[in-house]
Every structure is written in structure tokens, then in C-alpha cells.
Scaffold this motif. Sequence first.
Motif, PDB file in Angstrom:
ATOM      1  N   ALA A  21       0.832  -1.208   0.000  1.00 58.99           N
ATOM      2  CA  ALA A  21       0.000   0.000   0.000  1.00 58.99           C
ATOM      3  C   ALA A  21       0.864   1.253   0.000  1.00 58.99           C
ATOM      4  CB  ALA A  21      -0.926  -0.013   1.208  1.00 58.99           C
ATOM      5  N   PHE A  22       1.888   1.269   0.846  1.00 55.17           N
ATOM      6  CA  PHE A  22       2.771   2.427   0.903  1.00 55.17           C
ATOM      7  C   PHE A  22       3.547   2.602  -0.401  1.00 55.17           C
ATOM      8  CE2 PHE A  22       3.278   2.863   5.815  1.00 55.17           C
ATOM      9  CZ  PHE A  22       1.934   3.198   5.898  1.00 55.17           C
ATOM     10  N   TRP A  23       3.899   1.506  -1.060  1.00 53.27           N
ATOM     11  CA  TRP A  23       4.611   1.580  -2.346  1.00 53.27           C
ATOM     12  C   TRP A  23       3.705   2.244  -3.384  1.00 53.27           C
ATOM     13  CZ3 TRP A  23       9.581   0.472  -3.546  1.00 53.27           C
ATOM     14  CH2 TRP A  23       9.912   0.417  -4.890  1.00 53.27           C
ATOM     15  N   GLN A  24       2.418   1.865  -3.392  1.00 56.21           N
ATOM     16  CA  GLN A  24       1.469   2.444  -4.335  1.00 56.21           C
ATOM     17  C   GLN A  24       1.248   3.933  -4.065  1.00 56.21           C
ATOM     18  OE1 GLN A  24       0.096   1.014  -7.064  1.00 56.21           O
ATOM     19  NE2 GLN A  24       1.440  -0.722  -6.590  1.00 56.21           N
ATOM     20  N   LEU A  25       1.296   4.315  -2.801  1.00 58.95           N
ATOM     21  CA  LEU A  25       1.126   5.721  -2.440  1.00 58.95           C
ATOM     22  C   LEU A  25       2.415   6.527  -2.602  1.00 58.95           C
ATOM     23  CD1 LEU A  25      -1.006   5.266   0.803  1.00 58.95           C
ATOM     24  CD2 LEU A  25      -1.787   6.158  -1.399  1.00 58.95           C
ATOM     25  N   ARG A  26       3.489   5.841  -2.967  1.00 57.71           N
ATOM     26  CA  ARG A  26       4.819   6.442  -3.142  1.00 57.71           C
ATOM     27  C   ARG A  26       5.408   6.938  -1.825  1.00 57.71           C
ATOM     28  NH1 ARG A  26       5.475   4.125  -7.716  1.00 57.71           N
ATOM     29  NH2 ARG A  26       4.432   5.003  -9.510  1.00 57.71           N
ATOM     30  N   TRP A  27       4.963   6.358  -0.694  1.00 63.69           N
ATOM     31  CA  TRP A  27       5.552   6.706   0.595  1.00 63.69           C
ATOM     32  C   TRP A  27       6.828   5.925   0.829  1.00 63.69           C
ATOM     33  CZ3 TRP A  27       0.689   6.775   4.255  1.00 63.69           C
ATOM     34  CH2 TRP A  27      -0.109   7.863   3.895  1.00 63.69           C
ATOM     35  N   LEU A  28       6.951   4.774   0.169  1.00 64.97           N
ATOM     36  CA  LEU A  28       8.201   4.011   0.158  1.00 64.97           C
ATOM     37  C   LEU A  28       8.755   4.125  -1.256  1.00 64.97           C
ATOM     38  CD1 LEU A  28       7.142   0.796   2.101  1.00 64.97           C
ATOM     39  CD2 LEU A  28       8.604   2.617   2.931  1.00 64.97           C
ATOM     40  N   THR A  29      10.013   4.480  -1.356  1.00 73.61           N
ATOM     41  CA  THR A  29      10.553   4.765  -2.687  1.00 73.61           C
ATOM     42  C   THR A  29      11.619   3.781  -3.143  1.00 73.61           C
ATOM     43  OG1 THR A  29      12.145   6.287  -1.712  1.00 73.61           O
ATOM     44  CG2 THR A  29      10.062   7.226  -2.488  1.00 73.61           C
ATOM     45  N   SER A  30      12.052   2.870  -2.263  1.00 73.51           N
ATOM     46  CA  SER A  30      13.074   1.926  -2.695  1.00 73.51           C
ATOM     47  C   SER A  30      12.897   0.588  -1.993  1.00 73.51           C
ATOM     48  CB  SER A  30      14.474   2.476  -2.403  1.00 73.51           C
ATOM     49  OG  SER A  30      14.716   2.468  -1.011  1.00 73.51           O
ATOM     50  N   ALA A  31      13.433  -0.430  -2.611  1.00 74.58           N
ATOM     51  CA  ALA A  31      13.390  -1.769  -2.015  1.00 74.58           C
ATOM     52  C   ALA A  31      14.228  -1.807  -0.733  1.00 74.58           C
ATOM     53  CB  ALA A  31      13.886  -2.797  -3.013  1.00 74.58           C
ATOM     54  N   ARG A  32      15.212  -0.937  -0.648  1.00 78.72           N
ATOM     55  CA  ARG A  32      16.049  -0.891   0.546  1.00 78.72           C
ATOM     56  C   ARG A  32      15.236  -0.478   1.776  1.00 78.72           C
ATOM     57  NH1 ARG A  32      21.894   2.088   1.032  1.00 78.72           N
ATOM     58  NH2 ARG A  32      22.350   1.288   3.111  1.00 78.72           N
ATOM     59  N   GLU A  33      14.315   0.446   1.620  1.00 77.12           N
ATOM     60  CA  GLU A  33      13.454   0.848   2.734  1.00 77.12           C
ATOM     61  C   GLU A  33      12.582  -0.311   3.195  1.00 77.12           C
ATOM     62  OE1 GLU A  33      11.312   4.140   1.111  1.00 77.12           O
ATOM     63  OE2 GLU A  33      12.888   5.576   1.598  1.00 77.12           O
ATOM     64  N   ILE A  34      12.057  -1.067   2.247  1.00 77.07           N
ATOM     65  CA  ILE A  34      11.223  -2.219   2.580  1.00 77.07           C
ATOM     66  C   ILE A  34      12.053  -3.288   3.275  1.00 77.07           C
ATOM     67  CG2 ILE A  34       9.821  -4.077   1.597  1.00 77.07           C
ATOM     68  CD1 ILE A  34       8.980  -2.024  -0.572  1.00 77.07           C
ATOM     69  N   ALA A  35      13.248  -3.536   2.773  1.00 78.52           N
ATOM     70  CA  ALA A  35      14.133  -4.527   3.406  1.00 78.52           C
ATOM     71  C   ALA A  35      14.483  -4.111   4.832  1.00 78.52           C
ATOM     72  CB  ALA A  35      15.398  -4.699   2.572  1.00 78.52           C
ATOM     73  N   THR A  36      14.662  -2.821   5.037  1.00 75.83           N
ATOM     74  CA  THR A  36      14.947  -2.319   6.383  1.00 75.83           C
ATOM     75  C   THR A  36      13.774  -2.576   7.318  1.00 75.83           C
ATOM     76  OG1 THR A  36      16.383  -0.604   5.467  1.00 75.83           O
ATOM     77  CG2 THR A  36      15.580  -0.275   7.718  1.00 75.83           C
ATOM     78  N   LEU A  37      12.559  -2.338   6.857  1.00 77.12           N
ATOM     79  CA  LEU A  37      11.376  -2.609   7.672  1.00 77.12           C
ATOM     80  C   LEU A  37      11.283  -4.084   8.050  1.00 77.12           C
ATOM     81  CD1 LEU A  37       8.649  -0.423   5.918  1.00 77.12           C
ATOM     82  CD2 LEU A  37       9.664  -0.071   8.160  1.00 77.12           C
ATOM     83  N   PHE A  38      11.539  -4.975   7.076  1.00 71.76           N
ATOM     84  CA  PHE A  38      11.497  -6.410   7.356  1.00 71.76           C
ATOM     85  C   PHE A  38      12.628  -6.818   8.295  1.00 71.76           C
ATOM     86  CE2 PHE A  38       8.585  -6.622   3.807  1.00 71.76           C
ATOM     87  CZ  PHE A  38       7.724  -7.631   4.195  1.00 71.76           C
ATOM     88  N   ALA A  39      13.792  -6.233   8.155  1.00 77.37           N
ATOM     89  CA  ALA A  39      14.909  -6.562   9.036  1.00 77.37           C
ATOM     90  C   ALA A  39      14.619  -6.121  10.469  1.00 77.37           C
ATOM     91  CB  ALA A  39      16.189  -5.902   8.528  1.00 77.37           C
ATOM     92  N   ILE A  40      14.058  -4.942  10.629  1.00 78.67           N
ATOM     93  CA  ILE A  40      13.701  -4.462  11.961  1.00 78.67           C
ATOM     94  C   ILE A  40      12.648  -5.372  12.582  1.00 78.67           C
ATOM     95  CG2 ILE A  40      12.534  -2.594  13.216  1.00 78.67           C
ATOM     96  CD1 ILE A  40      13.928  -0.652  11.218  1.00 78.67           C
ATOM     97  N   THR A  41      11.648  -5.735  11.799  1.00 76.87           N
ATOM     98  CA  THR A  41      10.602  -6.628  12.297  1.00 76.87           C
ATOM     99  C   THR A  41      11.178  -7.978  12.701  1.00 76.87           C
ATOM    100  OG1 THR A  41       8.984  -5.539  10.871  1.00 76.87           O
ATOM    101  CG2 THR A  41       8.387  -7.703  11.748  1.00 76.87           C
ATOM    102  N   GLY A  42      12.046  -8.538  11.878  1.00 80.17           N
ATOM    103  CA  GLY A  42      12.683  -9.811  12.196  1.00 80.17           C
ATOM    104  C   GLY A  42      13.520  -9.724  13.459  1.00 80.17           C
ATOM    105  N   GLY A  43      14.233  -8.629  13.623  1.00 72.29           N
ATOM    106  CA  GLY A  43      15.042  -8.429  14.822  1.00 72.29           C
ATOM    107  C   GLY A  43      14.199  -8.336  16.074  1.00 72.29           C
ATOM    108  N   VAL A  44      13.106  -7.610  15.992  1.00 76.08           N
ATOM    109  CA  VAL A  44      12.221  -7.466  17.144  1.00 76.08           C
ATOM    110  C   VAL A  44      11.598  -8.814  17.513  1.00 76.08           C
ATOM    111  CG1 VAL A  44      10.037  -6.448  17.921  1.00 76.08           C
ATOM    112  CG2 VAL A  44      11.735  -5.031  16.772  1.00 76.08           C
TER     113      VAL A  44
END
Length: 60
Positions: A21-44
Motif C-alpha cells: 500500500a505504501f509503495w502504491q502511495l509512493r511513501w516508500l521509494t526503494s526496495a532498501r526501505e522495505i528490506a529495512t522494515l522487514f529486518a527491523i521486524t525480524g530483529g524485534v
Amino acid sequence: MEKAVLKILLTFAILSAICCAFWQLRWLTSAREIATLFAITGGVIAIDLAWASLRKKMQS
């Protein structure tokens, strides 16, 4: 243990939907941002599981 795995999979599925959803809204602009979100979630999740395991061992 199966319950924990299902909760983890559900968490990542919800995060995927949010990222789409955020990608479609252009709030996320790169795959690196998405990977960071998944990495943070995995760490938590890993820290939470380790803490729960440690707490369980200390109580018994």
C-alpha cells in the motif's frame, strides 16, 4: 510453537500488505526501505522470542 510460527507469518503478511500500500502511495521509494522494515521486524521478533525463552527458563 506452531502458534508462534503462525503469528510470525501473519505479522510478515500484514507488513507485506502495508508495504504494498505504501509503495502504491509512493511513501516508500526503494526496495532498501522495505528490506529495512522487514529486518527491523525480524530483529524485534527474534529478541522477543529470546526474552520469552529466557524468562521461561528463569521461572522454572
